[in-house]
Scaffold this motif. Structure first.
Motif, PDB file in Angstrom:
ATOM      1  N   GLY A  95      75.811 -11.813  32.615  1.00  0.00           N
ATOM      2  CA  GLY A  95      76.763 -10.725  32.476  1.00  0.00           C
ATOM      3  C   GLY A  95      76.273  -9.541  31.657  1.00  0.00           C
ATOM      4  N   MET A  96      75.045  -9.616  31.169  1.00  0.00           N
ATOM      5  CA  MET A  96      74.551  -8.532  30.310  1.00  0.00           C
ATOM      6  C   MET A  96      73.289  -7.887  30.853  1.00  0.00           C
ATOM      7  SD  MET A  96      75.319 -10.122  26.557  1.00  0.00           S
ATOM      8  CE  MET A  96      75.369  -8.519  25.807  1.00  0.00           C
ATOM      9  N   GLY A  97      72.853  -8.296  31.998  1.00  0.00           N
ATOM     10  CA  GLY A  97      71.660  -7.686  32.556  1.00  0.00           C
ATOM     11  C   GLY A  97      70.436  -7.995  31.713  1.00  0.00           C
ATOM     12  N   GLN A 147      67.265 -11.785  29.315  1.00  0.00           N
ATOM     13  CA  GLN A 147      68.313 -11.746  30.325  1.00  0.00           C
ATOM     14  C   GLN A 147      69.379 -12.766  29.982  1.00  0.00           C
ATOM     15  OE1 GLN A 147      67.229 -12.873  34.377  1.00  0.00           O
ATOM     16  NE2 GLN A 147      68.883 -11.638  35.218  1.00  0.00           N
TER      17      GLN A 147
END
Lengths: 113, 112
Positions: free
Chosen positions: A40-42, A37
């Protein structure tokens, strides 16, 4: 119930060092997976396993190795850590159907200096 | 390949306000759709799911409907509480169930 257990919770490494993130589940789930994780990128899938002895690559497998010798355990190995691997890592498991929910561990925060 | 797109956050609401978090997806076959929630310092946990078109998932006052025609799975709640403050992730599981793909996450802040 323990569920999915990850160790360690926090780790600091120097560039080039190796380490193993441990993951164990006590739900007799066939499927296990590792995600990272990043802000901003999940969550991005690193590797997954559909049973003992079977592993496959996810979206971002480079720099990581996995093995699955038992149903319960699915360790993630970093052979030569890089700063780009600084992240929070989650292990997740589920029973072997596509409709099943993933059960997540609490995460392991890794910093590579 | 499969992908999930959800609205960027953070979303800040007052208590008792209506919540919508948009989620759209791209997929082949017959994916299952999920919403997961992450509270600070914890792993993700399932909030709700839908396994086929027109299914509505619901839990704890949240609901989402699997819309195949618009490839959407928007999360809604009629009246949010401070305790709903968390990060919400839309996710898609491919037909074989081998890969679950997540959106970037939407952080929700609810003010008292």
């Amino acid at each position: 119930n323990a569920g999915v257990t990850q160790t360690p919770k926090f780790q600091v490494l120097k560039t080039g060092q190796s380490m193993t993130l441990q993951c164990a589940q006590d739900m007799n789930h066939e499927y296990m997976s590792w995600y990272r994780q990043d802000p901003g990128m999940g969550l991005r899938l690193i590797h997954y396993s559909v049973g003992a002895g079977i592993t496959d690559q996810g979206e971002v497998p480079n720099g990581y190795n996995v093995s699955r010798s038992t149903t319960e355990d699915f360790p993630l190995r970093l052979l030569s850590a890089a700063p780009s691997q600084t992240s929070v890592y989650f292990c997740a498991s589920k029973s072997g159907t596509n409709t099943g929910e993933l059960f997540f561990g609490e995460g392991s925060r890794l910093t590579v200096l | 390949g499969n992908s999930v797109t959800q609205m960027e956050g953070p979303v800040t609401l007052s208590e008792e306000a209506f919540l919508t978090i948009n989620c759209t997806y791209t997929a082949t076959g017959y994916p299952s759709l999920f919403w997961y929630v992450q509270y600070p310092g914890e792993g993700l946990q399932l909030l709700l799911k839908a396994t086929k078109a027109d299914d509505k998932g619901s839990n704890k006052g949240f609901e989402a409907t699997y819309r195949k025609e618009t490839t959407s799975f928007h999360l809604e709640k009629g009246s949010v509480q401070v305790s709903d403050s968390a990060v919400y992730f839309c996710a898609l599981s491919d037909t074989g169930g081998f890969k679950t793909i997540f959106g970037a996450g939407t952080r929700l802040f609810v003010k008292a």
